[in-house]
Motif scaffolding. Structure first.
Motif, PDB file in Angstrom:
ATOM      1  N   ILE A 117      10.365  83.142  55.400  1.00 35.36           N
ATOM      2  CA  ILE A 117       9.834  83.529  54.098  1.00 35.36           C
ATOM      3  C   ILE A 117      10.191  84.981  53.787  1.00 35.36           C
ATOM      4  O   ILE A 117      10.528  85.328  52.645  1.00 35.36           O
ATOM      5  CB  ILE A 117       8.310  83.316  54.050  1.00 35.36           C
ATOM      6  CG1 ILE A 117       7.966  81.889  54.481  1.00 35.36           C
ATOM      7  CG2 ILE A 117       7.766  83.596  52.662  1.00 35.36           C
ATOM      8  CD1 ILE A 117       8.609  80.819  53.619  1.00 35.36           C
ATOM      9  N   VAL A 118      10.129  85.853  54.796  1.00 40.63           N
ATOM     10  CA  VAL A 118      10.521  87.253  54.583  1.00 40.63           C
ATOM     11  C   VAL A 118      11.996  87.341  54.214  1.00 40.63           C
ATOM     12  O   VAL A 118      12.385  88.106  53.314  1.00 40.63           O
ATOM     13  CB  VAL A 118      10.225  88.088  55.842  1.00 40.63           C
ATOM     14  CG1 VAL A 118      10.756  89.508  55.687  1.00 40.63           C
ATOM     15  CG2 VAL A 118       8.728  88.119  56.126  1.00 40.63           C
ATOM     16  N   ALA A 119      12.834  86.532  54.875  1.00 37.98           N
ATOM     17  CA  ALA A 119      14.262  86.519  54.546  1.00 37.98           C
ATOM     18  C   ALA A 119      14.490  86.044  53.112  1.00 37.98           C
ATOM     19  O   ALA A 119      15.331  86.591  52.384  1.00 37.98           O
ATOM     20  CB  ALA A 119      15.011  85.624  55.530  1.00 37.98           C
ATOM     21  N   GLU A 120      13.745  85.033  52.682  1.00 40.94           N
ATOM     22  CA  GLU A 120      13.887  84.548  51.312  1.00 40.94           C
ATOM     23  C   GLU A 120      13.372  85.574  50.308  1.00 40.94           C
ATOM     24  O   GLU A 120      13.898  85.683  49.197  1.00 40.94           O
ATOM     25  CB  GLU A 120      13.146  83.220  51.149  1.00 40.94           C
ATOM     26  CG  GLU A 120      13.808  82.064  51.885  1.00 40.94           C
ATOM     27  CD  GLU A 120      13.178  80.725  51.544  1.00 40.94           C
ATOM     28  OE1 GLU A 120      12.205  80.706  50.754  1.00 40.94           O
ATOM     29  OE2 GLU A 120      13.668  79.696  52.060  1.00 40.94           O
ATOM     30  N   ALA A 121      12.346  86.332  50.687  1.00 40.42           N
ATOM     31  CA  ALA A 121      11.849  87.386  49.801  1.00 40.42           C
ATOM     32  C   ALA A 121      12.914  88.461  49.605  1.00 40.42           C
ATOM     33  O   ALA A 121      13.150  88.933  48.485  1.00 40.42           O
ATOM     34  CB  ALA A 121      10.578  87.992  50.382  1.00 40.42           C
TER      35      ALA A 121
END
Length: 581
Positions: free
Chosen positions: A361-365
């Motif tokens: 999720i952090v990577a997608e953010a």
């Protein structure tokens, strides 16, 4: 001949600069060994957690109903509860008011245990009463067995879907492994002269050297996890020392962090840091962008504020309402699973939106792949699942979740301002590390080390704002002692008190504090010219004077009664006169 010459040169230290003495040589080699050993174990834990969690997630998504995710969560919580009771030991934590709490060594946030273990070798009254001080105080606590139990508990918690980060667990593992490498185990040493000589050189009997290798273990663990050795070394120093300057220990922490980092590059060349952006866009320099940065920092500070309130409330709930340890673990796992299921249902995202470590999720953010609705649900959901996991006793940490929460705030503000997500997610990561974890230097260095010097100025802006709003706080509760009071064991306090006017000219025999309050006077503070000196004995017949400072020992309740009467000096004087009459 050549061997003899080489030994002679080494013995005369001609191969090393004269300022690089035997102690420094020993610490450098020790830091390299610690870095290598910690990298192997932490890297294995990182791979294991991701491997198990991905398979659990795939199994849950392919099942007839996503409710089956509750099964591995409950199973993992029971495993953690078993490990918490198997060969358990207590680590003592001192809160901001000076009270001592006994914490189970593996449950919950591992970094608090690491900080407590780090200071076990320093002089303290409670350890002096036990008769165990210096490095022996740490030797008597588990080392390799603690690292193994924390490894398994973290795998059981996060691998099965618990919410939290790896960093707190790996710091405890790194510290325990580092200490275990130097812990005396004479029954395992072969009776060979060269082995005994090697051990004599390798061992450490100095608490300062022991703390250096402990710090190296923590630095290597964090560097392995985040792929940033400088940030790993600074994190170790900041977490242990807060505002105390320690340059020498930082050097050895950096040696261990670099060792772990280069081993990672050697054996996993394509891994890289866990925070990555395919193409870093330089931030703009106009005032509107910096206005949104200030807004971002304020919102992160608000998230930090509510996170603390939520953590205290849930901790009190689990501690006061759920008596048995295994019930706390199971209830926390069920609550985590229900919140994760609700977040996935509201957004249509996979279960790892609010469960697990949240790396995806952090990577997608950072990549701008999250919508405003998903970011809001993820922010609230991750906050709730992480708190339910940690406060119920799950083995996880707050460093990665803090980055996750900050990233979601960055996505929300970027959507409001119309900026590419990474432009505000990157500084929001800095803000969250400053506000939630209180490691400003680590936050600044990690931002520059991973994303480039272009984000130095935005990072400085959010760092300043968040420091002003939340500087006195930290998610890791302080251990430093207050000036006048120190609890030496759970429920028992050493307190410095000032003799009131009612005690003028009276002796300890006259006051009979032992019978009246059930406290013991163990010394007094004498004024010696410009300095004060603690005298560990005061004669029972020595007259006291107003303003004398006595050191008393007793239970918290007994000390409380004495202090209450000291605040009411006329009443105290009447009681003394009545008893004498």
């Amino acid at each position: 001949m050549r061997g003899s010459l080489l030994r002679t040169l080494i013995k005369r230290q001609n191969l090393f600069p004269h300022h690089f003495d035997r102690r420094e040589q020993h610490l450098v080699i020790a830091s390299v060994v610690v870095g290598a050993v910690v990298w192997v174990v932490v890297h294995a834990l990182k791979l294991s957690v991701h491997f198990v969690f991905e398979h659990v997630l795939d199994w849950a998504q392919q099942a007839a109903t996503p409710l089956v995710i509750l099964l591995p969560l409950v199973a993992g919580s029971l495993v953690t509860a078993f490990l918490a009771s198997w060969r358990a030991s207590n680590v003592y934590y001192r809160d901001e008011s000076g009270r001592v709490h006994a914490l189970n060594d593996i449950v919950g946030d591992g970094l608090e245990r690491t900080i407590a273990l780090y200071y076990t070798s320093e002089p303290a009254l409670d350890r002096a009463l036990y008769g165990v001080q210096g490095v022996r105080a740490r030797w008597e606590l588990p080392t390799f067995s603690l690292a193994l139990r924390k490894f398994l508990a973290t795998l059981a918690t996060l691998g099965t879907g618990g919410s939290g980060g790896l960093e707190a667990s790996v710091t405890l593992i790194g510290e325990s492994l580092a200490v275990g490498l130097f812990k005396p185990r004479f029954h395992l040493l072969p009776h060979r002269l060269w082995v005994l000589r090697l051990w004599r050189w390798w061992r450490t009997l100095d608490p300062d050297e022991l703390q250096t290798v402990q710090l190296s273990g923590v630095a290597a663990a964090v560097a392995t996890l985040v792929g940033a050795p400088l940030a790993g070394a600074f994190f170790a120093v900041e977490a242990m020392y807060r505002r105390r300057p320690v340059i020498e220990k930082f050097i050895y922490a950096l040696v261990a962090a670099l060792t772990a980092f280069f081993l990672g590059r050697l054996f996993t060349p394509h891994a890289g840091p866990f925070l990555r952006v395919d193409q870093v866009i330089d931030p703009p320099a106009h005032w509107r962008y910096y206005l949104f940065l200030v807004t971002l920092a304020v919102l992160v500070a608000l998230v930090d504020f509510y996170q603390r309130r939520l953590r205290n409330a849930m901790s009190n709930f689990f501690r006061s309402r759920v008596g048995l340890s295994w019930r706390r673990h199971v209830l926390g796992a069920l609550l985590t699973g229900v919140i994760g299921l609700l977040a996935a249902w509201l957004t249509g995202e996979p279960l790892d939106l609010a469960l697990g470590t949240g790396d995806r999720i952090v990577a997608e953010a950072l990549g701008g792949q999250l919508t405003l609705q998903v970011a809001i649900v993820a922010l609230i959901g991750k906050l709730l699942t992480t708190m339910s996991t940690i406060t119920s006793g799950g083995s996880a940490g707050m460093l990665i979740p803090s980055i996750y929460l900050g990233s979601m705030v960055g996505v929300i503000v970027a959507q409001m301002g119309g900026y590419p997500a990474a432009m505000l997610v990157i500084p929001s990561i800095t803000a969250s590390l400053v506000s939630l974890i209180n490691v400003p230097l680590t936050a600044l260095l990690m931002t520059v080390e991973i994303f480039g010097v272009g984000y130095l100025l935005p990072a400085l802006v959010v760092l300043l704002v968040t420091l002003l709003l939340s500087h006195p706080t930290s998610v890791y509760r302080t251990q430093r002692d207050r000036d006048e009071s120190r609890e030496i064991l759970p429920g028992y306090t050493v307190r410095r008190i000032i003799a009131p006017p009612a005690w003028e000219g009276r002796t300890l025999r006259d006051l009979d504090l032992r019978a009246r309050y059930d406290v013991n006077v163990i010394g007094y503070i004498a004024q010696r010219e410009q300095t004060q000196q603690l005298v560990p004995h005061i004669p029972a017949t020595q007259p006291l004077h107003t303003g004398d400072r006595l050191v008393v020992l007793g239970s918290n309740e007994a000390i409380g009664r004495l202090l209450a009467d000291l605040l009411n000096a006329p009443r105290l004087q009447e009681e003394v006169i009545q008893e004498e009459a």
